[in-house]
Motif scaffolding. Structure first.
Motif, mmCIF file in Angstrom:
data_model
loop_
_atom_site.group_PDB
_atom_site.id
_atom_site.type_symbol
_atom_site.label_atom_id
_atom_site.label_comp_id
_atom_site.label_asym_id
_atom_site.label_seq_id
_atom_site.Cartn_x
_atom_site.Cartn_y
_atom_site.Cartn_z
ATOM 1 N N ASP A 164 0.857 -1.183 0.000
ATOM 2 C CA ASP A 164 0.000 0.000 0.000
ATOM 3 C C ASP A 164 0.892 1.232 0.000
ATOM 4 N N SER A 269 -14.111 2.977 6.684
ATOM 5 C CA SER A 269 -14.185 2.667 5.254
ATOM 6 C C SER A 269 -13.025 3.268 4.477
ATOM 7 N N ARG A 270 -12.549 4.428 4.897
ATOM 8 C CA ARG A 270 -11.451 5.080 4.172
ATOM 9 C C ARG A 270 -10.091 4.474 4.484
ATOM 10 N N ASN A 271 -10.023 3.606 5.490
ATOM 11 C CA ASN A 271 -8.740 3.009 5.862
ATOM 12 C C ASN A 271 -8.714 1.491 5.709
ATOM 13 N N ASN A 272 -9.802 0.921 5.233
ATOM 14 C CA ASN A 272 -9.853 -0.521 5.025
ATOM 15 C C ASN A 272 -9.609 -0.829 3.556
ATOM 16 N N LEU A 273 -8.590 -1.617 3.267
ATOM 17 C CA LEU A 273 -8.243 -1.901 1.879
ATOM 18 C C LEU A 273 -9.350 -2.646 1.144
ATOM 19 N N THR A 275 -12.429 -2.049 1.095
ATOM 20 C CA THR A 275 -13.468 -1.147 0.592
ATOM 21 C C THR A 275 -12.977 -0.242 -0.538
ATOM 22 N N TYR A 276 -11.691 -0.308 -0.857
ATOM 23 C CA TYR A 276 -11.185 0.493 -1.976
ATOM 24 C C TYR A 276 -11.879 0.070 -3.269
ATOM 25 N N TYR A 277 -12.244 1.050 -4.087
ATOM 26 C CA TYR A 277 -12.883 0.815 -5.383
ATOM 27 C C TYR A 277 -14.231 0.110 -5.251
ATOM 28 N N THR A 278 -14.902 0.299 -4.109
ATOM 29 C CA THR A 278 -16.255 -0.221 -3.917
ATOM 30 C C THR A 278 -17.166 0.928 -3.496
ATOM 31 N N PHE A 281 -16.664 2.715 -0.015
ATOM 32 C CA PHE A 281 -15.638 3.738 0.186
ATOM 33 C C PHE A 281 -16.252 5.141 0.139
ATOM 34 N N THR A 282 -17.251 5.333 -0.705
ATOM 35 C CA THR A 282 -17.884 6.647 -0.830
ATOM 36 C C THR A 282 -19.242 6.715 -0.139
#
Length: 398
Positions: A164, A269-273, A275-278, A281-282
């Motif tokens: 990361d 959510s902003r720090n869990n890998l 949730t990236y690109y899901t 995340f937003t």
């Protein structure tokens, strides 16, 4: 009754261990072979089974069974004609295999033309086809294999390796899987980064057939970005709780319990890998609910819902708990139990009732537990008693 030692049962009933004949018409008179009419249950080394008619020899341990019902693995095996061998193997004809607990009339099953069952291990069959609501489906196989097992395996979960940009190289989702029993499992996992960040998680799935099912997970993250002493250095602690629970409606007709919990701190959510690109995340809002409605009688019910709503943008929590809602269906309080003559005007009066008690609080995430139960929580009650009646006017209008 269900026996666990065939020889012991024979001694208790005064029978010999070889050949006995029993049926209802002869009142249990002993003759050449074993036949047990009515629904009878027996058990030996091969496990428990039920039958409507049986010829069985305790000495040779061979038997001839009609309409066998036995639980094997996660399902039930029923058969029209079954031959039991001394090595606990069963040869059957016109059998059925189903996971439906309605043995006599299953909603769905596999029709087995012929097969061999090794108790507690497997069933191997000839041609097999599926039947749904007594309707044969055009789904057939030239043979079938149904393995059974009562063993559950635990083991190590291998981590994934990656990098990361902010946290460095990592090992993620490594840990240990525990097969606790046939109803529940547990996975304990963790993640670690070369720049100091780390996290742990516990996940469990549980299920009991025809009763309930669900899953639960709790995750904790410590996220470190930057180097100590630098202006952009930060250290954050976040967690998430997920819980999903559903109850089979047949488990308790008077009470049901359900839960759908998705609670997390604003930065998770902003720090869990994962949730990236899901969409997570937003995602700006999260909601959780737990409810347990209870049927008090045929004319009343009680519901106890609890709800939590989150706005991750400004870390605002809106909690509504505990809540109670009571409803009563329409009734005629002045109706006579024994009607004599014409119906009185006041007997047409009908009424119902609904009452609600609610507590709620809206606050920032960091200040929520600092709020006063008396000063800050909003409490309220409401009652509704609708009254109605229908009367005829001039014999033509109502």
């Amino acid at each position: 009754w269900v026996a666990t030692d065939a020889a012991l049962v024979a001694n208790l009933l005064g029978w010999n261990e070889e050949d006995v004949y029993l049926d209802e018409a002869r009142n249990g008179k002993l003759i050449e072979t074993w036949v047990y009419h009515q629904l009878a249950a027996n058990a030996d080394a091969s496990g428990e089974y039920e039958s409507r008619e049986m010829r069985y020899n305790f000495k040779s341990k061979r038997g001839y069974i009609l309409d066998i019902v036995t639980e094997q693995g996660e399902g039930y095996l029923t058969g029209g004609i079954t031959k039991k061998m001394e090595n606990d193997d069963f040869y059957l004809k016109d059998g059925r295999y189903t996971t439906c607990d309605n043995h006599d009339n299953p909603h769905f099953y596999f029709q087995l033309t012929k097969g061999k069952m090794v108790a507690k291990k497997n069933v191997v069959t000839g041609p097999v086809y599926m039947v749904l609501e007594d309707l044969p489906l055009p789904i057939a196989l030239p043979f079938g294999y149904f393995p059974f097992t009562e063993k559950y395996s635990s083991g190590i979960l291998m981590p994934t390796v990656g990098e990361d940009y902010n946290r460095g190289f990592y090992l993620r989702n490594g840990g240990y899987y525990l097969a606790l029993n046939k109803y529940m499992d547990l996975a304990l996992t963790g993640e670690i980064y070369t720049r100091g960040s780390w996290g742990v998680a516990a996940q469990s799935n549980y299920s009991k057939r025809y009763k309930f099912s669900g899953s639960f997970s709790i995750n904790y993250l410590t996220t470190i970005t930057g180097d100590k002493g630098d202006p952009d250095y930060s250290k954050m602690h976040n967690f998430q709780v997920l819980w999903s629970h559903s109850q089979n409606p047949k488990a308790n007709p008077n009470m049901t319990f359900s839960a759908s919990v998705n609670f997390a701190t604003s930065g998770y959510s902003r720090n869990n890998l994962d949730t990236y690109y899901t969409n997570s995340f937003t995602e700006n809002t999260k909601s959780s609910s737990v409810n347990m409605p209870y049927k008090l009688s045929s004319k009343g019910s009680l519901s106890t819902p609890a709800n939590i709503s989150q706005r991750t943008a400004d870390s605002t929590l809106s909690v509504s708990f505990p809540n109670f809602t009571i409803t009563m269906s329409q009734l005629a309080p002045f109706k006579r139990k024994r009607v004599v003559g014409e119906e009185k005007w006041y007997e047409k009066i009908k009424m119902s009732y609904s009452g609600r008690f609610q507590n709620s609080l809206t606050a920032k995430q960091n200040d929520f537990f600092k709020k006063s139960l008396v000063k800050d929580w909003r409490n309220g009650m409401s009652h509704s008693i609708p009254i109605s009646a229908t009367f005829n006017l001039f014999k033509y209008f109502n």
